[in-house]
Design a protein around this motif. Structure first.
Motif, mmCIF file in Angstrom:
data_model
loop_
_atom_site.group_PDB
_atom_site.id
_atom_site.type_symbol
_atom_site.label_atom_id
_atom_site.label_comp_id
_atom_site.label_asym_id
_atom_site.label_seq_id
_atom_site.Cartn_x
_atom_site.Cartn_y
_atom_site.Cartn_z
ATOM 1 N N SER A 69 -13.981 -24.545 32.903
ATOM 2 C CA SER A 69 -14.941 -23.946 33.832
ATOM 3 C C SER A 69 -14.250 -23.477 35.111
ATOM 4 O O SER A 69 -14.649 -22.469 35.710
ATOM 5 C CB SER A 69 -16.040 -24.958 34.160
ATOM 6 N N GLN A 70 -13.197 -24.193 35.536
ATOM 7 C CA GLN A 70 -12.462 -23.780 36.731
ATOM 8 C C GLN A 70 -11.753 -22.448 36.510
ATOM 9 O O GLN A 70 -11.679 -21.608 37.421
ATOM 10 C CB GLN A 70 -11.449 -24.854 37.130
ATOM 11 N N LYS A 73 -14.391 -19.722 36.692
ATOM 12 C CA LYS A 73 -14.831 -19.541 38.082
ATOM 13 C C LYS A 73 -13.802 -18.743 38.875
ATOM 14 O O LYS A 73 -14.155 -17.825 39.624
ATOM 15 C CB LYS A 73 -15.058 -20.905 38.730
ATOM 16 N N ALA A 77 -14.180 -14.741 40.420
ATOM 17 C CA ALA A 77 -14.390 -14.852 41.865
ATOM 18 C C ALA A 77 -14.405 -13.494 42.550
ATOM 19 O O ALA A 77 -15.011 -13.341 43.612
ATOM 20 C CB ALA A 77 -13.306 -15.738 42.474
ATOM 21 N N ASN A 81 -20.033 -15.409 42.128
ATOM 22 C CA ASN A 81 -19.859 -16.826 42.427
ATOM 23 C C ASN A 81 -20.480 -17.639 41.295
ATOM 24 O O ASN A 81 -21.699 -17.622 41.098
ATOM 25 C CB ASN A 81 -20.527 -17.185 43.754
ATOM 26 N N VAL A 82 -19.654 -18.331 40.546
ATOM 27 C CA VAL A 82 -20.122 -19.086 39.386
ATOM 28 C C VAL A 82 -20.798 -20.371 39.861
ATOM 29 O O VAL A 82 -20.197 -21.184 40.568
ATOM 30 C CB VAL A 82 -18.956 -19.405 38.437
ATOM 31 N N THR A 85 -21.298 -23.548 34.446
ATOM 32 C CA THR A 85 -20.733 -23.081 33.179
ATOM 33 C C THR A 85 -21.052 -24.099 32.097
ATOM 34 O O THR A 85 -20.765 -25.287 32.251
ATOM 35 C CB THR A 85 -19.214 -22.887 33.279
ATOM 36 N N VAL A 103 -22.548 -18.648 31.497
ATOM 37 C CA VAL A 103 -22.063 -18.730 32.874
ATOM 38 C C VAL A 103 -23.168 -18.253 33.811
ATOM 39 O O VAL A 103 -23.582 -17.092 33.759
ATOM 40 C CB VAL A 103 -20.789 -17.885 33.068
ATOM 41 N N VAL A 105 -24.505 -17.341 37.558
ATOM 42 C CA VAL A 105 -24.009 -16.900 38.864
ATOM 43 C C VAL A 105 -25.168 -16.887 39.861
ATOM 44 O O VAL A 105 -26.287 -17.275 39.529
ATOM 45 C CB VAL A 105 -23.339 -15.513 38.753
#
Length: 237
Positions: A69-70, A73, A77, A81-82, A85, A103, A105
């Motif tokens: 998920s990082q 994100k 970017a 902006n996530v 997830t 995902v 946002v």
């Protein structure tokens, strides 16, 4: 003679209960109707919130199993902006297929920007041989979707000889055929991706060997001799 007194017959036992029973039942029905209306309003609110979440959520597939998920994100970017997830697990297919994710946002405009970015440009995540694909999410993709207000689902067991048995049997056969076709398509797609990954790896190694050769020519001074031979002027840097 004294006037005879007419005696009033005694009320049967439970008279009060029998008089108030219909009123109590009516109150219970009214309370039940009121509770049902409250539940329906709450269901409508929950489903409206869910629909708003669906509109600002995108579906991404062709993800490497190593993608987190990082990573998603950080990759999005530049346009969104996530918020959340949720990876979709593979429970039904025996092959190790690429991962997919829902995902969420901040808003619909960010979701549109993310979809445009991944569909209009080759957007690679996690070293997959194919670019990822993106689309707007649909309510059916969410395992925690609430009940749609006003929707009632009824089911019953159907056995041979019952009305509709033949139709359900045909539908069952159609589902099995579609499952077999889907498995064949997935297997073929995985084989194509394996070949594509091998070609990309071969190209990467060839380019790496070229850069290594150029670096060796610069380090051992052969690049200067080649420049003099071909009358090419080299820059100071």
């Amino acid at each position: 003679t004294p006037r005879s007194r007419r005696l009033r017959p005694a009320r049967p036992l439970g008279f009060e209960r029998s008089c108030f029973a219909p009123m109590a039942a009516s109150d219970e029905m009214a309370q039940k109707d009121e509770d049902d209306m409250k539940d329906e309003k709450q269901a409508e609110k929950e489903y409206a919130d869910f629909e708003a979440r669906v509109k600002r959520t995108i579906y991404i597939d062709h993800l490497s199993p190593l993608v987190t998920s990082q990573v998603i994100k950080a990759s999005l970017a530049q346009c969104a902006n996530v918020v959340n997830t949720e990876f979709i697990e593979n429970y039904t297919i025996e092959y190790e297929i690429p991962a997919a994710a829902l995902v969420e946002v901040d808003n619909v405009s960010q979701a549109q920007a993310a979809v445009d970015l991944m569909n209009n440009f080759p957007f690679m995540l996690g070293g997959m041989p194919r670019p990822v694909r993106a689309a707007f999410a649909k309510p059916e993709m969410f395992p925690d979707r609430p009940r749609k207000p006003g929707l009632k689902i009824e089911f019953s067991w159907v056995k041979q000889g019952d009305p509709g048995y033949d139709g359900m049997n045909k539908l069952k056969g159609l589902m099995r055929r579609q499952e077999a076709e889907n498995m064949a398509l997935i297997k073929n797609q995985l084989e194509e991706e394996k070949e594509l990954a091998a070609q990309q790896q071969e190209t990467l190694e060839a380019n790496s060997n070229k850069y290594d050769m150029l670096e060796n020519l610069v380090n051992n001074g052969e690049i200067t001799k080649l420049a003099q031979h071909y009358k090419v002027k080299l820059g100071d840097d």
